[in-house]
Enzyme design. Sequence first.
Site, PDB file in Angstrom:
ATOM      1  N   ASP A  10       0.849  -1.205   0.000  1.00 56.80           N
ATOM      2  CA  ASP A  10       0.000   0.000   0.000  1.00 56.80           C
ATOM      3  C   ASP A  10       0.884   1.254   0.000  1.00 56.80           C
ATOM      4  OD1 ASP A  10      -0.801   0.484   3.536  1.00 56.80           O
ATOM      5  OD2 ASP A  10       0.941  -0.489   2.625  1.00 56.80           O
ATOM      6  N   HIS A 241       9.420  -0.134   9.264  1.00 54.03           N
ATOM      7  CA  HIS A 241       8.410  -1.187   9.263  1.00 54.03           C
ATOM      8  C   HIS A 241       8.565  -2.145   8.052  1.00 54.03           C
ATOM      9  CE1 HIS A 241       6.343   0.576  12.633  1.00 54.03           C
ATOM     10  NE2 HIS A 241       6.054   1.694  11.995  1.00 54.03           N
TER      11      HIS A 241
HETATM   12  O1  RIB Z   1       2.123  -0.318  10.925  1.00 52.73           O
HETATM   13  C1  RIB Z   1       2.999  -0.045   9.863  1.00 52.73           C
HETATM   14  C2  RIB Z   1       2.413  -0.481   8.554  1.00 52.73           C
HETATM   15  O2  RIB Z   1       1.270   0.306   8.226  1.00 52.73           O
HETATM   16  C3  RIB Z   1       3.383  -0.300   7.380  1.00 52.73           C
HETATM   17  O3  RIB Z   1       3.149  -1.295   6.426  1.00 52.73           O
HETATM   18  C4  RIB Z   1       3.005   1.041   6.831  1.00 52.73           C
HETATM   19  O4  RIB Z   1       3.325   1.159   5.441  1.00 52.73           O
HETATM   20  C5  RIB Z   1       1.524   1.023   7.017  1.00 52.73           C
HETATM   21  O5  RIB Z   1       0.974   0.307   5.928  1.00 52.73           O
HETATM   22 CA    CA Z   2       2.796  -0.695   4.079  1.00 51.64          CA
END
Ligand code: RIB
Ligand code: CA
Length: 318
Positions: A10, A241
């Site tokens: 995303d 992340h």
């Molecule tokens: O919590 C972090 C996640 O949420 C990551 O994938 C960031 O891109 C959002 O999608």
């Molecule tokens: Ca993401």
Amino acid sequence: MAEKIIIDTDPGIDDAMAIFYALESPELEVLGLTTIFGNGFTDVTTANALKLLEIAERTDIPVSRGADHPFKGKFTDPATFVHGDDGQGNINLPAPLGKPVDERASEFIIQKVNEFPGEVTLVPIGPLTNIALALLAEPGLDKKIKRIVLMGGNCFCAGNATPAAEANIVKDPEAADIVFRAACPITVCGLDVTEKVLMKAAVLDSIGEIDNPRAQHLAKILPFYRSFYKTVLGDTDIHVHDSTAITYLLRPELFTVIKRPVVVATCNGVGRGKTFPGRHEFDHMGLWKDRQAVEICINADVPAVIDFEMKRLADSKV
Ligand code: RIB
Ligand code: CA
């Protein structure tokens, strides 16, 4: 031979880091990007996936558009306050030149897994809707998936989207709980490890000095992300992340994992979207009874993780 992967994404600023990282890693063969809502509406994340491949000069890789809404309810709350209205730090990139393929994401996933049974790794770094739709559309598909390495969840720590839940899981808890029932090997790179993988301001500042189109794009989009983190952490470091899931694929030895079955709270109310690990690896009680244990990353050699990602961003094939 390179590991075949599909990144379900995303984009998303940290998704962009992860996608470029995977493209620069010869150990990985990116079969395609499948897109999902989350950091933006699926229109936005699909356009961004196309744009990122153009920036990386990898338009040979297909993009397949995914779901517009979760299993339950509608999707109405893109994380624009974290990633910008355009999902790329509001830098107003031109529209992509390319188009997604005709197959929807779940069909694309099914096709590729059946084309290469036992060889395709799914790397979801957004809500798990597309993965769950593929699993439901073809019973037994999970036994043909090599493994799933996902960014999401919070097993032993608080959430980031709510006090209870992490952003990817809480945007479609029903889908996530279907994925955690899958029979293929699963590794969870959740907040338990990603909130320990801190990329410091000095490292982030150095990205602008790397002379390649990917690093230059990241240098343009990261300031927006860092301004969000200033409100969360009080300074402009960031939690890494999505890229951490890529590092796990490439250097699993840098991570500490434990094995537990995981159940996702699909109830309404304060706990919705929380990932609950079993009390031990073979939990034979209640909701955890029939689930395989998945690998949960709980720690990492953070300096080595950061160093490795930065080397790959700078083109040095280490
Ligand atoms: O919590 C972090 C996640 O949420 C990551 O994938 C960031 O891109 C959002 O999608
Ligand atoms: Ca993401």
